[in-house]
Design a protein around this motif. Structure first.
Motif, short mmCIF file in Angstrom:
data_model
loop_
_atom_site.label_atom_id
_atom_site.label_comp_id
_atom_site.label_asym_id
_atom_site.label_seq_id
_atom_site.Cartn_x
_atom_site.Cartn_y
_atom_site.Cartn_z
N GLU A 11 0.83 -1.21 0.00
CA GLU A 11 0.00 0.00 0.00
C GLU A 11 0.86 1.25 0.00
OE1 GLU A 11 -3.12 0.31 2.85
OE2 GLU A 11 -4.30 -1.26 1.88
N LEU A 68 2.01 1.87 -3.44
CA LEU A 68 0.92 2.38 -4.26
C LEU A 68 0.66 3.85 -3.97
CD1 LEU A 68 -1.55 -0.64 -4.21
CD2 LEU A 68 -0.21 0.20 -6.14
N TRP A 79 3.19 5.91 -5.51
CA TRP A 79 2.90 5.98 -6.95
C TRP A 79 1.88 7.10 -7.23
CZ3 TRP A 79 1.37 1.03 -10.22
CH2 TRP A 79 1.39 1.37 -11.57
N ILE A 80 0.83 7.12 -6.39
CA ILE A 80 -0.20 8.15 -6.56
C ILE A 80 0.43 9.53 -6.41
CG2 ILE A 80 -2.24 9.19 -5.52
CD1 ILE A 80 -3.28 6.46 -4.88
N LEU A 123 2.40 10.47 -9.40
CA LEU A 123 1.54 10.82 -10.54
C LEU A 123 0.93 12.21 -10.37
CD1 LEU A 123 -0.47 7.58 -11.43
CD2 LEU A 123 1.21 8.76 -12.81
N THR A 145 1.91 17.07 -15.96
CA THR A 145 0.79 16.54 -16.74
C THR A 145 0.91 17.03 -18.17
OG1 THR A 145 -0.62 16.53 -14.80
CG2 THR A 145 -1.71 16.45 -16.93
N SER A 165 -3.94 14.04 -17.99
CA SER A 165 -4.77 14.02 -16.79
C SER A 165 -5.74 12.84 -16.78
CB SER A 165 -5.52 15.35 -16.65
OG SER A 165 -6.07 15.73 -17.87
N LYS A 207 -3.81 9.78 -15.75
CA LYS A 207 -3.49 9.78 -14.32
C LYS A 207 -4.73 9.44 -13.50
CE LYS A 207 0.41 12.90 -14.33
NZ LYS A 207 0.95 14.17 -13.83
N THR A 266 -5.55 5.85 -13.65
CA THR A 266 -4.57 5.01 -12.96
C THR A 266 -4.79 5.08 -11.45
OG1 THR A 266 -3.04 5.65 -14.68
CG2 THR A 266 -2.10 4.44 -12.84
N ILE A 267 -5.07 6.29 -10.96
CA ILE A 267 -5.21 6.48 -9.52
C ILE A 267 -6.49 5.84 -8.99
CG2 ILE A 267 -5.53 8.25 -7.72
CD1 ILE A 267 -3.61 10.01 -9.39
N ILE A 316 -6.39 2.28 -7.71
CA ILE A 316 -5.53 2.17 -6.54
C ILE A 316 -6.28 2.61 -5.30
CG2 ILE A 316 -3.37 2.92 -5.45
CD1 ILE A 316 -2.16 3.29 -8.16
N VAL A 317 -7.01 3.73 -5.41
CA VAL A 317 -7.78 4.22 -4.26
C VAL A 317 -8.83 3.19 -3.86
CG1 VAL A 317 -9.41 6.00 -3.53
CG2 VAL A 317 -7.37 6.64 -4.81
N TYR A 355 -8.65 0.05 -4.31
CA TYR A 355 -7.95 -1.09 -3.71
C TYR A 355 -7.63 -0.81 -2.25
CZ TYR A 355 -4.05 -4.19 -2.64
OH TYR A 355 -3.22 -5.10 -2.05
N ILE A 356 -7.15 0.42 -1.96
CA ILE A 356 -6.79 0.75 -0.58
C ILE A 356 -8.03 0.71 0.32
CG2 ILE A 356 -5.93 2.62 0.89
CD1 ILE A 356 -3.99 3.29 -1.44
N LEU A 409 -6.18 -5.89 -9.08
CA LEU A 409 -5.59 -4.56 -9.27
C LEU A 409 -4.47 -4.60 -10.31
CD1 LEU A 409 -5.27 -1.55 -8.34
CD2 LEU A 409 -3.49 -2.37 -6.81
N LEU A 427 -3.48 -2.44 -13.64
CA LEU A 427 -2.38 -1.48 -13.52
C LEU A 427 -1.24 -1.79 -14.50
CD1 LEU A 427 -1.71 -0.42 -9.84
CD2 LEU A 427 -2.87 0.79 -11.68
#
Lengths: 440, 153
Positions: free
Chosen positions: A28, A31, A34-35, A38, A43, B97, B100, B103-104, B107-108, B110-111, B131, B135
């Protein structure tokens, strides 16, 4: 009670978080990193245009030196002037000659009935249609011409284009896309070549009318397909041939082609601009000439600028196939439709062809007569089959360079013109032809 | 690109993820999915979270990384015939954007799912596997790459 129950759940969850296995928390953590990366990294935006300053603009304008569109000694600048309709006789530079220089095979260009019909249509509709077929440009005569063509060719459906050259050039890319394969004869005409180019497909050339060479290519492809069936499943395969080749004045071996089509499961596109209204008992073209069932050919395309003596072109075949072009044929969708008077002229020309199939017999007799007369001209090689309506005369021995050959041929044409016989040189865009035919 | 407005995109797939409201729609759809699952009796909360995560990722894998080409005919002679939607987004430009955001979001999810499943090992395996399936194909290094020729044609 409710509140304490929820609190208990939350406490339990937080406790679970503290007791969570390390591998899970590490993952986690990665991850989340990673966020963060990003979110905070650059961008990229699309269409970031750089703006020119006023001075840069001025400089660019200053820099630009226009060149003349055509150089002063360009060969196109010396031309002959034709007055009046080019029928049996043609008036070139004020001199009346026998016409051997145009594709008006059936003499319908100057036909009284065609003229009357076109004039009536002109009075009714005016000249232009002011729109593509799908956008207020469809007139009753267009629909009538399509039905008439389909009936004449004995196919399910026909579709008309407003320009003969654009017909096959639009039809090929409507079906064959990137990743597809087209097998094509080396002698294919320029409009086919443009269609192949626009299709972005993989093009495989076979030697002119050499069915063994074609079969070799098809076998190679079959092996490849066998190795990669997944790819083969999404690859369309086509053979594109001309009925009567404008570049060689001979006909394609259609019965053999149809056999290969079924053996190797390819589709056949047949371009009949020279053979429609010429070959066959009723002028239906090369399919009728060979007695081949027209349904064995997937698509037939022809222009109406030769035998029919109008403007435009058409494709015909099964409705399932033809209908696709009404939304995918670029030349059909995006150009103004055929002027109604030209459609009316074409309808009348078709009626004449239907009423009197003897004109095709007469045409063939005349062709054979001309062939016989030209055969054995000293120094010149006659290229073509005896029943072809247009023949090529080639130099037996080249002078060494293309320019010199062209010059000599031009002298011959000029000499004939003086004797009141109009011939013409075959003109090619030399740099753009895939296989440049010899001077003729 | 906005729906119902004239556009000049050769392939509308390239810009659809930049349309107004499309991110919100996607988030709302995911929330609706979660609520629907929650409202089914006899399914425990951790199971619902794992189900939400797995269904979301399956749908994402299917629509972004499996289906190739376009649902409409494009005038570019089928340039995107062998490209997945993810590869078509923003003409293939990386780190935009939309990319991104997409992709995010898994993950969110998943958490959140990890937290609500109390870091249970079985749930962890299922959620992590699902996940990774969405990814890995998103990595710039895997743009246009078909591992072992999976989904190549």
């Amino acid at each position: 009670n409710m509140a304490s129950g929820q609190q208990w759940v939350l406490v339990e969850m937080v406790q679970a978080f503290y007791e969570a296995p390390a591998y899970h928390l590490i993952l986690e953590g990665i991850l989340i990193l990673w966020i963060i990366r990003l979110v905070f990294s650059k961008t990229y935006k699309l269409h970031e245009t750089s703006k020119l300053t006023e001075k840069e603009k001025e400089d660019l304008i200053e820099e630009w030196q226009p060149e003349p569109l055509v150089s002063k000694d360009h060969p196109s600048l010396s031309y002959d002037v034709v007055t009046g309709p080019p029928s049996h006789k043609i008036i070139i530079n004020g001199k009346e000659c026998i016409n051997f220089a145009s594709f008006n095979f059936l003499g319908l260009l100057d036909n009284e009935r065609v003229k009357v019909s076109a004039l009536a249509s002109l009075k009714k509709y005016g000249v232009g249609t002011c729109g593509p077929r799908g956008f207020y440009g469809t007139f009753d005569v267009h629909l009538e011409l399509e039905t008439h063509l389909a009936k004449f060719m004995k196919t399910e459906e026909a579709i008309i284009y407003s320009y003969g050259f654009a017909t096959i050039a639009s039809a090929i890319p409507a079906y064959s896309k990137r990743g597809d394969i087209i097998f094509v004869d080396e002698a294919a005409c320029f409009s086919i070549q443009k269609g192949l180019q626009a299709s972005r497909s993989l093009i495989k050339y076979f030697k002119h009318n050499d069915m063994e060479d074609l079969e070799r290519l098809l076998k190679e492809q079959e092996l490849e397909d066998h190795k990669n069936p997944r790819k083969a499943r999404v690859t369309r395969k086509f053979i594109v041939v001309e009925g009567l080749y404008i570049n060689t004045a001979d006909i394609c071996p259609l019965p053999k082609l149809v056999k290969l089509k079924y053996k190797y499961k390819v589709r056949i596109f047949l371009e009949e601009s020279m053979s429609f209204g010429v070959l066959g008992e009723h002028g239906r073209g090369v399919t009728e000439h060979f007695g081949i069932n027209i349904e064995d050919i997937d698509l037939i395309s022809a222009n109406m600028e030769n035998a029919v003596a109008s403007i435009g072109g058409f494709c015909c075949g099964r409705s399932f196939v033809i209908d696709h072009q009404r939304l995918s044929g670029q030349g059909y969708c995006f150009s103004a439709s055929l002027p109604p008077m030209l459609a009316a002229a074409a309808i009348e020309a078709l009626s004449i062809m239907e009423e009197d199939p003897d004109i095709f017999t007469v045409l063939r007799e005349k062709c054979k007569h001309v062939y016989k007369a030209l055969e054995g001209t000293p120094g010149l090689k006659l290229v073509g089959v005896p029943f072809a309506p247009a023949l090529h005369l080639q130099l037996e021995r080249s002078l060494g360079s293309r320019d010199a050959d062209m010059q000599l041929l031009r002298t011959i044409v000029d000499h004939c013109l003086e004797r009141r016989v109009a011939l013409t040189l075959a003109r090619y865009l030399e740099k753009d032809e895939r296989f440049l035919p010899p001077p003729r | 690109m906005n729906v119902g407005v004239a556009h000049s995109e050769v392939n509308p797939n390239t810009r659809v993820m930049n349309s107004r409201g499309i991110w919100l729609t996607y988030l709302l759809l995911t929330i609706v999915l979660h609520i629907v699952l929650l409202s089914i009796p006899f399914i425990s909360v951790p199971l619902v979270w794992t189900l939400t995560n797995v269904i979301h990722n399956l749908a994402m894998y299917l629509f972004l990384h499996t289906v190739k080409g376009t649902p409409f005919e494009t005038p570019d002679q089928g340039k995107a015939r062998l490209l997945t939607h993810w590869e078509q987004i923003d003409y293939g430009v990386q780190f935009t954007s939309s990319r991104k955001f997409l992709t995010i979001s898994p993950i969110v999810l998943y958490i959140l799912a990890s937290f609500y499943t109390k870091y249970d090992a079985t749930h962890f395996l299922i959620n992590t596997g699902s996940l990774l399936s969405v990814l890995i194909p998103k990595l710039p290094q895997f743009h246009g790459v078909r591992i072992f020729g999976i989904n190549k044609y």
